[in-house]
Write a protein that holds these residues in place. Structure first.
Motif, PDB file in Angstrom:
ATOM      1  N   ALA A 375       3.901  -1.226  -3.841  1.00 16.59           N
ATOM      2  CA  ALA A 375       3.420  -2.166  -3.110  1.00 16.59           C
ATOM      3  C   ALA A 375       4.073  -2.754  -1.956  1.00 16.59           C
ATOM      4  O   ALA A 375       5.332  -3.210  -2.467  1.00 16.59           O
ATOM      5  N   LYS A 376       3.734  -2.821  -0.807  1.00 14.12           N
ATOM      6  CA  LYS A 376       4.511  -3.512  -0.058  1.00 14.12           C
ATOM      7  C   LYS A 376       3.854  -4.926   0.295  1.00 14.12           C
ATOM      8  O   LYS A 376       3.250  -5.560  -0.600  1.00 14.12           O
ATOM      9  N   ASP A 377       4.545  -5.531   1.192  1.00 15.52           N
ATOM     10  CA  ASP A 377       4.278  -7.290   1.321  1.00 15.52           C
ATOM     11  C   ASP A 377       2.998  -7.409   2.207  1.00 15.52           C
ATOM     12  O   ASP A 377       3.276  -7.087   3.376  1.00 15.52           O
ATOM     13  N   GLY A 378       2.083  -8.071   1.841  1.00 13.09           N
ATOM     14  CA  GLY A 378       0.905  -8.469   2.711  1.00 13.09           C
ATOM     15  C   GLY A 378      -0.407  -8.213   1.966  1.00 13.09           C
ATOM     16  O   GLY A 378      -0.518  -8.374   0.921  1.00 13.09           O
ATOM     17  N   ALA A 379      -1.431  -7.951   2.855  1.00 12.03           N
ATOM     18  CA  ALA A 379      -2.868  -7.822   2.264  1.00 12.03           C
ATOM     19  C   ALA A 379      -3.268  -6.415   3.073  1.00 12.03           C
ATOM     20  O   ALA A 379      -3.297  -6.026   4.205  1.00 12.03           O
ATOM     21  N   PHE A 380      -3.733  -5.560   2.090  1.00 11.29           N
ATOM     22  CA  PHE A 380      -3.952  -4.025   2.528  1.00 11.29           C
ATOM     23  C   PHE A 380      -5.484  -3.704   2.037  1.00 11.29           C
ATOM     24  O   PHE A 380      -5.717  -3.879   0.883  1.00 11.29           O
ATOM     25  N   PRO A 381      -6.086  -2.819   2.988  1.00  5.69           N
ATOM     26  CA  PRO A 381      -7.195  -2.104   2.410  1.00  5.69           C
ATOM     27  C   PRO A 381      -7.348  -1.102   1.658  1.00  5.69           C
ATOM     28  O   PRO A 381      -6.580  -0.284   2.148  1.00  5.69           O
ATOM     29  N   GLY A 400       1.009 -10.895  -0.728  1.00  4.41           N
ATOM     30  CA  GLY A 400       1.473 -11.828   0.061  1.00  4.41           C
ATOM     31  C   GLY A 400       0.441 -12.532   1.177  1.00  4.41           C
ATOM     32  O   GLY A 400      -0.768 -12.396   0.564  1.00  4.41           O
ATOM     33  N   GLY A 401       1.050 -13.211   1.871  1.00  2.00           N
ATOM     34  CA  GLY A 401       0.036 -13.885   2.837  1.00  2.00           C
ATOM     35  C   GLY A 401      -0.559 -12.844   3.779  1.00  2.00           C
ATOM     36  O   GLY A 401      -0.195 -11.680   3.770  1.00  2.00           O
ATOM     37  N   GLY A 402      -1.407 -13.581   4.732  1.00  2.00           N
ATOM     38  CA  GLY A 402      -1.835 -12.832   5.750  1.00  2.00           C
ATOM     39  C   GLY A 402      -3.483 -12.653   5.609  1.00  2.00           C
ATOM     40  O   GLY A 402      -4.085 -12.917   4.625  1.00  2.00           O
TER      41      GLY A 402
END
Length: 550
Positions: A375-381, A400-402
């Motif tokens: 997993a990377k940092d953020g919000a992903f679809p 994370g945020g976003g």
């Protein structure tokens, strides 16, 4: 509710055939069933035991011996209630049938070697059953009314009890009519106590196409509409030689003039109290060899949620996540990608493969894939594209945020590198040993949407028909698709190997105009279905039986 006694059921269980049963399970087709010798642990239901002459019975001594050889271990008890209920899809509520009030049903999780003991209570207005998709289990627990058991009638219950002999990602659903296309499905995860994979989190993702309870629609009404075929269109130039439909716009026929349809292949004006037409036209996919599907679903779901109100899975950046993907749809293949990430395929249909990296996967109905992602940092679809149907389902991975991804987002990975089952290799430890087949069973996939005459070998399903096999044989199945549409073919009770040390699977896509050859070892005695896992194709006749000779 009063539960019928076992005695009251023995004479009546099979007489109820036709209400919620597999299509064509007529009284004539039940020849060889011994009503007086039924009953393997049911309460208010009964298990059919006798087979046509020369074949093993679903609960005969050979089946019991095979089960004993699995060394059944500790009991894992589960209670399921199939019931009418209201489901919240995420701001849209529908009346449907489900296990409890959840969609998907509550995940069942057990350990390799356990004895799974599931009591199914039927609170539905129709008879029902449970099929354990992908499991090599004892034949009388396979859950096929009219073949391996009698119906579980309304107000009755039935105990499914069997050993779990292989770890992996599986699922369960009825094998009764088109009930699977309601909310009657749930994942089954069999954990390996010696799990070789290392990961931090696990996410079970179930994909589904949804029509039940939307504007008056039901799967039974969809089946009734499709079963009428295309009426007077048999002479159209868009028909292929096998009676399939060339759904391209280039056929020269404007489908917008058909009742209930428009040129985009979406539902048109309501037809009856059962809702608008759901017959789909114009759905095309090169990945599927042309025609993508027959049903125009209003919704596509991930874990029972609409894209406008998606499930969010939370993790930490750097987490290694195992995603278990299940396609529980009735008529839709899904192309799946996780925005900003690559997927490492580790398993398909419960069996390990040599790890393969991809950006997208295509899942036919009934197929499962396990993948690992970092997993990377953020919000992903996590987007599931309804292949050829111009619609998507969505879930969100948040570390994370976003801002949350838009409901209609289509990550670039969907159009990136895509690994198919035929490109995968089975892990060394699960490859079938090299051996020439002792027997080849040839099955031609026939029929089309024009006449709704889907079948094997132009013969609609008859549970009394058998394709014989013998215990200990290496059996080759040769699926030749003469239709104009793709079909996900599913074998009960076994896994087969794709060619060239390909993966072990129980469900595989056969593209139009192609032949798929697979091998399996006949090591699980009984009567086992082979069928298309498009529920509407199966229910109009594309099913048959492999029977072990006595």
């Amino acid at each position: 509710m009063r539960t019928p006694t076992r005695r009251t059921v023995l004479g009546a269980a099979l007489a109820a055939a036709g209400t919620g049963l597999l299509t064509a399970c007529s009284s004539d087709s039940m020849k060889g069933m011994d009503h007086a010798s039924m009953g393997h642990g049911p309460t208010g239901g009964a298990t059919a035991t006798a087979a046509p002459a020369g074949y093993l019975a679903p609960n005969g001594p050979e089946v019991a011996a095979a089960e004993a050889a699995r060394n059944p271990g500790p009991e894992r008890r589960v209670a399921l209630t199939a019931t009418e209920t209201t489901l919240d899809l995420g701001g849209r509520t529908v009346r449907s049938w489900a296990y409890g009030d959840r969609l998907p049903g509550q995940e069942v999780r057990a350990t390799l070697g356990d004895t799974l003991a599931v009591t199914l209570a039927n609170h539905l207005p129709q008879a029902t059953s449970l099929h354990w998709h992908g499991l090599a289990l004892r034949n009388d627990m396979d859950g096929v009314p009219g073949l391996t058991q009698a119906d579980v009638r309304p107000g009755a219950s039935f105990e499914y009890r069997f050993a779990l002999s292989h770890p992996g990602t599986y699922w369960f659903h009825p094998h009764s009519g088109v009930q699977q296309d309601r909310g009657l499905y749930a994942p089954l995860i069999v954990e390996d106590p010696k799990e070789p994979l290392a990961y931090d989190r696990e996410w079970v993702v179930v994909l589904d196409d949804w029509v039940d309870g939307v504007d008056g629609s039901t799967p039974d009404a969809v089946l009734a509409e499709l079963a009428k075929g295309m009426g007077g269109m048999g002479g159209m130039s868009g028909m292929d030689h096998a009676g399939g439909m060339d759904h391209t716009g280039g056929s020269g026929h404007d489908m917008s003039g058909m009742p209930g349809m428009n040129a985009a292949g979406t539902p048109g004006t309501p037809g009856t109290a059962a809702g608008p037409s759901r017959m789909l036209m114009g759905a095309r996919s090169p990945l599927l060899g042309g025609d993508a599907g027959d049903v125009a679903y209003p919704f596509h779901l991930v874990n029972g949620r609409l894209a406008s109100a998606p499930e969010t899975f939370t993790a930490k950046p750097g987490d290694r996540i195992r995603i278990r993907l299940v396609n529980a749809g009735g008529d839709t293949a899904y192309r799946v990608a996780l925005g900003g990430h690559e997927l490492t395929v580790t398993h398909t249909d419960g069996f390990p493969v040599e790890p393969a990296t991809t950006q997208a996967l295509l899942l036919g109905m009934g197929e499962r894939y396990d993948v690992l992602v970092t997993a990377k940092d953020g919000a992903f679809p996590l987007t599931a594209l309804a292949e050829g149907k111009n619609a998507t389902a969505l879930a969100v991975l948040r570390t994370g945020g976003g801002a949350a991804p838009d409901a209609a987002v289509r990550p670039a990975e969907l159009d990136g590198r895509l690994v198919t089952a035929g490109q995968l290799k089975a892990a060394q430890g699960v490859r079938l040993p090299a051996k020439a087949p002792d027997r080849t069973v040839k099955l031609e996939l026939t029929g089309g949407m024009a006449k709704a005459d889907w079948a094997f070998d132009n013969r609609k399903y008859d549970p009394a028909q058998r394709h014989p096999v013998a215990a200990g044989e290496r059996v080759r199945l040769e699926f030749r698709n003469s239709t104009g549409m793709w079909h996900p073919v599913h074998l009960h009770g076994h896994s087969f190997a794709l060619p060239g040390d390909g993966p072990r699977k129980d469900t595989a896509v056969v593209l139009p105009g192609t032949t798929l050859t697979v091998d399996f070892d006949a090591d699980n005695p009984g009567l086992w279905m082979v069928h298309c896992h498009n529920v509407y194709h199966a229910e109009t006749g594309m099913m048959t039986v492999l029977g072990y000779r006595a």
